[in-house]
Design a protein around this motif. Sequence first.
Motif, PDB file in Angstrom:
ATOM      1  N   THR A   1       0.831  -1.205   0.000  1.00 48.23           N
ATOM      2  CA  THR A   1       0.000   0.000   0.000  1.00 48.23           C
ATOM      3  C   THR A   1       0.863   1.250   0.000  1.00 48.23           C
ATOM      4  N   TRP A   2       1.944   1.227   0.745  1.00 44.89           N
ATOM      5  CA  TRP A   2       2.852   2.380   0.798  1.00 44.89           C
ATOM      6  C   TRP A   2       3.384   2.700  -0.601  1.00 44.89           C
ATOM      7  N   ALA A   3       3.837   1.686  -1.324  1.00 46.02           N
ATOM      8  CA  ALA A   3       4.376   1.904  -2.671  1.00 46.02           C
ATOM      9  C   ALA A   3       3.276   2.398  -3.615  1.00 46.02           C
ATOM     10  N   VAL A   4       2.109   1.773  -3.567  1.00 43.86           N
ATOM     11  CA  VAL A   4       1.015   2.176  -4.455  1.00 43.86           C
ATOM     12  C   VAL A   4       0.480   3.552  -4.058  1.00 43.86           C
ATOM     13  N   HIS A   5       0.528   3.874  -2.779  1.00 42.56           N
ATOM     14  CA  HIS A   5       0.140   5.209  -2.313  1.00 42.56           C
ATOM     15  C   HIS A   5       1.022   6.265  -2.992  1.00 42.56           C
TER      16      HIS A   5
END
Length: 173
Positions: free
Chosen positions: A138-142
């Motif tokens: 999620t952090w990367a896609v965020h």
Amino acid sequence: MNFNLNEAIEILEQTPKTLESYLANLSQGWMTSSEGEGTWNPVEVIDHLIECEKHNFIPRLQFILEAGEGEAFPPFDRFAHLNQSEERTLGERFSEFQTLRTENIAKLKELVDSDEVLEKTGSHPALGTVKVRELVSTWAVHDLTHISQITRVLAERYRKDVGPWVEFLGVLK
């Protein structure tokens, strides 16, 4: 599943540099443009990303590793950056973001030292059980979401100016 910790880290490492390269020399008109009322301009997106570095992903990772599913981690205020009154230059913002991100990637590498850690679970206040792997994904896609958002915001500024070509410009759809 496609998740690979090293690949996620590649995105996380590139985001501050990508945004600085993309935005650093743009005029005020670009930096204050938005998609309308209730949306964020590029500076506000950078401020949000800084807040996330301070209060979202690494603190939640640490909470999961300490508390597991026994207690939901504290909610994150996605709009806290809008209440800041501190005036900073764009360069100061980029510097802070880069510094925080570098520190957080080092913490990530320290905390997630095996595939077993990626499968540990915690309790999200709204979503329920979540895995460390899902949090890091999620952090990367965020990051990618906000890069896309900034691109949309910049394009929106010229929506009326492109005239009939709007039908060929997917970013404006």
